[in-house]
Design a protein around this motif. Structure first.
Motif, PDB file in Angstrom:
ATOM      1  N   SER A 184      47.722  44.754  29.898  1.00 29.17           N
ATOM      2  CA  SER A 184      48.905  44.970  29.389  1.00 29.17           C
ATOM      3  C   SER A 184      49.594  45.757  30.210  1.00 29.17           C
ATOM      4  O   SER A 184      49.127  47.019  29.986  1.00 29.17           O
ATOM      5  CB  SER A 184      49.055  45.304  27.861  1.00 29.17           C
ATOM      6  OG  SER A 184      50.295  45.631  27.582  1.00 29.17           O
ATOM      7  N   PRO A 244      41.146  46.802  33.001  1.00 29.14           N
ATOM      8  CA  PRO A 244      42.027  45.825  32.296  1.00 29.14           C
ATOM      9  C   PRO A 244      41.088  44.939  31.266  1.00 29.14           C
ATOM     10  O   PRO A 244      41.673  44.613  30.467  1.00 29.14           O
ATOM     11  CB  PRO A 244      42.428  44.989  33.330  1.00 29.14           C
ATOM     12  CG  PRO A 244      41.345  44.875  34.456  1.00 29.14           C
ATOM     13  CD  PRO A 244      40.807  46.355  34.507  1.00 29.14           C
ATOM     14  N   PHE A 296      49.129  54.766  28.530  1.00 27.68           N
ATOM     15  CA  PHE A 296      47.821  55.551  28.892  1.00 27.68           C
ATOM     16  C   PHE A 296      48.206  56.652  30.045  1.00 27.68           C
ATOM     17  O   PHE A 296      47.811  57.815  29.770  1.00 27.68           O
ATOM     18  CB  PHE A 296      46.900  54.551  29.105  1.00 27.68           C
ATOM     19  CG  PHE A 296      46.126  53.608  28.219  1.00 27.68           C
ATOM     20  CD1 PHE A 296      45.863  54.212  26.871  1.00 27.68           C
ATOM     21  CD2 PHE A 296      45.726  52.361  28.168  1.00 27.68           C
ATOM     22  CE1 PHE A 296      45.175  53.478  25.880  1.00 27.68           C
ATOM     23  CE2 PHE A 296      45.221  51.629  27.283  1.00 27.68           C
ATOM     24  CZ  PHE A 296      44.919  52.307  26.090  1.00 27.68           C
ATOM     25  N   LYS A 305      50.978  48.740  27.986  1.00 23.46           N
ATOM     26  CA  LYS A 305      49.947  49.718  27.323  1.00 23.46           C
ATOM     27  C   LYS A 305      49.378  50.663  28.635  1.00 23.46           C
ATOM     28  O   LYS A 305      49.151  51.669  28.066  1.00 23.46           O
ATOM     29  CB  LYS A 305      48.907  48.951  26.826  1.00 23.46           C
ATOM     30  CG  LYS A 305      47.697  49.435  26.124  1.00 23.46           C
ATOM     31  CD  LYS A 305      46.743  48.609  25.657  1.00 23.46           C
ATOM     32  CE  LYS A 305      47.266  47.866  24.353  1.00 23.46           C
ATOM     33  NZ  LYS A 305      45.872  47.003  23.865  1.00 23.46           N
ATOM     34  N   GLN A 306      49.412  50.153  29.825  1.00 25.30           N
ATOM     35  CA  GLN A 306      49.034  50.887  30.853  1.00 25.30           C
ATOM     36  C   GLN A 306      49.696  52.030  31.209  1.00 25.30           C
ATOM     37  O   GLN A 306      49.480  53.184  31.434  1.00 25.30           O
ATOM     38  CB  GLN A 306      48.977  49.832  32.171  1.00 25.30           C
ATOM     39  CG  GLN A 306      48.196  50.585  33.335  1.00 25.30           C
ATOM     40  CD  GLN A 306      48.343  49.414  34.408  1.00 25.30           C
ATOM     41  OE1 GLN A 306      47.136  48.877  34.948  1.00 25.30           O
ATOM     42  NE2 GLN A 306      49.408  49.216  35.007  1.00 25.30           N
ATOM     43  N   ASP A 307      51.021  51.859  30.798  1.00 23.03           N
ATOM     44  CA  ASP A 307      52.113  52.993  31.156  1.00 23.03           C
ATOM     45  C   ASP A 307      51.686  53.992  29.991  1.00 23.03           C
ATOM     46  O   ASP A 307      52.095  55.195  30.324  1.00 23.03           O
ATOM     47  CB  ASP A 307      53.555  52.524  30.934  1.00 23.03           C
ATOM     48  CG  ASP A 307      53.976  51.608  32.206  1.00 23.03           C
ATOM     49  OD1 ASP A 307      53.275  51.849  33.258  1.00 23.03           O
ATOM     50  OD2 ASP A 307      54.828  50.873  32.150  1.00 23.03           O
ATOM     51  N   ASN A 313      41.304  51.241  28.133  1.00 21.19           N
ATOM     52  CA  ASN A 313      41.327  49.802  28.445  1.00 21.19           C
ATOM     53  C   ASN A 313      42.802  48.998  28.272  1.00 21.19           C
ATOM     54  O   ASN A 313      43.346  49.086  27.130  1.00 21.19           O
ATOM     55  CB  ASN A 313      40.384  49.090  27.529  1.00 21.19           C
ATOM     56  CG  ASN A 313      40.311  47.541  27.454  1.00 21.19           C
ATOM     57  OD1 ASN A 313      40.501  46.935  28.545  1.00 21.19           O
ATOM     58  ND2 ASN A 313      39.846  47.005  26.748  1.00 21.19           N
ATOM     59  N   SER A 314      43.330  48.457  29.469  1.00 23.95           N
ATOM     60  CA  SER A 314      44.623  48.288  29.363  1.00 23.95           C
ATOM     61  C   SER A 314      44.636  46.766  28.666  1.00 23.95           C
ATOM     62  O   SER A 314      46.023  46.349  28.041  1.00 23.95           O
ATOM     63  CB  SER A 314      45.359  47.983  30.442  1.00 23.95           C
ATOM     64  OG  SER A 314      44.963  47.126  31.476  1.00 23.95           O
ATOM     65  N   THR A 350      51.756  44.474  36.710  1.00 24.69           N
ATOM     66  CA  THR A 350      52.210  45.993  37.215  1.00 24.69           C
ATOM     67  C   THR A 350      53.190  45.998  38.051  1.00 24.69           C
ATOM     68  O   THR A 350      53.057  45.040  39.092  1.00 24.69           O
ATOM     69  CB  THR A 350      50.755  46.653  37.767  1.00 24.69           C
ATOM     70  OG1 THR A 350      49.794  46.802  36.461  1.00 24.69           O
ATOM     71  CG2 THR A 350      51.305  48.152  37.698  1.00 24.69           C
ATOM     72  N   ALA A 388      46.786  46.400  35.478  1.00 24.52           N
ATOM     73  CA  ALA A 388      46.856  45.048  34.718  1.00 24.52           C
ATOM     74  C   ALA A 388      47.871  44.143  35.515  1.00 24.52           C
ATOM     75  O   ALA A 388      48.879  44.220  36.347  1.00 24.52           O
ATOM     76  CB  ALA A 388      47.383  45.531  33.327  1.00 24.52           C
ATOM     77  N   ILE A 429      41.567  53.746  34.240  1.00 29.67           N
ATOM     78  CA  ILE A 429      42.358  52.598  33.459  1.00 29.67           C
ATOM     79  C   ILE A 429      41.720  51.214  33.985  1.00 29.67           C
ATOM     80  O   ILE A 429      42.024  50.964  35.165  1.00 29.67           O
ATOM     81  CB  ILE A 429      43.549  52.709  33.467  1.00 29.67           C
ATOM     82  CG1 ILE A 429      44.129  53.974  33.180  1.00 29.67           C
ATOM     83  CG2 ILE A 429      44.242  51.507  32.422  1.00 29.67           C
ATOM     84  CD1 ILE A 429      45.790  54.343  33.034  1.00 29.67           C
TER      85      ILE A 429
END
Length: 342
Positions: free
Chosen positions: A102, A69, A109, A105-107, A98-99, A129, A126, A67
């Motif tokens: 965010s 950013p 993924f 959004k990372q969570d 690709n976060s 975080t 990101a 992941i």
């Protein structure tokens, strides 16, 4: 009685758990003397190898989640290439996300990657975080390596770069060229890499007996930097040199300065950071601090493979050195440039 673990055996034999694990797996990497010592401890302590657990560990998806950013920054493409070069050789496929800076959004993924049973994660966190993100990965027993950025207050494997050497060389070059009015163009995202690069700039300036003319934050896009060029150059005290957080900002300013008829390297010195391939394609070439993203990616991938194979291994944190690449955008101070706003 508590169950005897491999860690107990390792401590009794005076070796690391990783070495004891190699003995159990019959690896040829262990010396005869070490093997005999570990096997003797196993007998003395009554250690029984849990074959069922070993089979479960061996049942893997052969995939790794990565992941990052910002896919639009060419720096991250090179980082990814370094990661893939190692993981592919080890037989692991990469699931990329690709976060876009965010954290929510990372969570999402990570949850989806867990559903696919990835063997581990490499994450450039990101902006924003939280510690919880890293702690959850540990709680779920998902091997994770943080790269380029480290979430404050967390522990775990990390692969990054050390900005100090390259920044020191860049500021020394500007000082040797006679520059004293040096401004810093920072990205508007707040994370460990932002903090480290800005701190290394201040340190290098202090070492040369200089004070920053200003620190200006911009959105990390070519367009934002290009549009900011008039305001930056029309300050009451006009800078004679500019150092940028990354090459995205550096290349955007390169174009914006050119739009004004201000030539980088002649009318103002301009330094980027990361040394992406595009830095050598513009004219004059953009001087930049090389951060070796391919090497950082390789290192992150090797750390992940190590963590997957040796879950109890000691935490490892590595930093690839940086260095300054001189190009035409960095040149001697011109008296005419100083006279514009003296």
């Amino acid at each position: 009685m508590k169950r005897i673990t491999l860690l107990d055996v390792a401590q009794h034999a005076g070796v690391s758990r990783a070495t004891a694990s190699l003995v159990v797996r019959g690896s040829s990497l262990v010396s005869t003397a070490t093997r005999a010592s570990v096997e003797a401890s196993m007998v003395e302590l009554g250690y029984v190898y849990n074959l069922g657990a070993a089979r479960m560990r061996a049942s893997r998806s052969r995939t790794a989640g990565v992941i990052i950013p910002n896919l639009t920054n060419p720096f991250f493409a090179v980082l990814l290439a370094g990661i893939e070069s190692v993981l592919e050789t080890a037989g692991l496929a990469v699931i990329l996300a690709n976060s876009n800076e965010s954290a929510p959004k990372q969570d999402g993924f990570v949850n989806r990657m867990r559903e696919h049973g990835v063997d581990g994660l490499i994450v450039c966190p990101a902006e924003g975080t939280e510690q919880r993100f890293v702690e959850d990965a540990h709680r779920w027993d998902i091997p994770m390596v943080q790269t380029l950025r480290m979430v404050p207050g967390t522990s775990g494997d990390y692969a990054g770069m050390d900005p100090e050497g390259g920044m020191r060389e860049a500021i020394q070059c500007l000082a040797d060229f006679g520059h004293r009015r040096i401004g810093y163009i920072a990205a508007d995202t707040v994370h460990s890499a932002h903090t480290e690069r800005l701190a290394s700039f201040h340190t290098a300036m202090t070492e040369n007996g200089l004070e920053p003319l200003f620190v200006r934050e911009l959105q990390s896009t070519h367009h934002a930097a290009r549009m900011a060029a008039p305001d930056i150059m029309n300050r009451p005290k006009r800078p004679t040199a500019l150092v940028c957080h990354n090459d995205v900002l550096g290349l955007g300013l390169h174009r914006g300065l050119s739009d004004l008829g201000v030539m980088p390297g002649r009318d103002v010195s301009l330094v980027g950071f990361d040394n992406v391939a595009e830095a050598d394609l513009v004219r004059p070439g953009l001087a930049s601090v090389a951060t070796e993203p391919f090497k950082v990616g390789e290192t992150a991938a090797r750390l992940l493979l190590r963590r997957i194979e040796e879950p109890e291994a000691e935490i490892a944190r590595t930093a690839v050195p940086t260095y300054f690449v001189q190009r035409g955008s960095c040149g001697p101070l011109r008296s005419a440039a100083m006279a514009v706003s003296a």
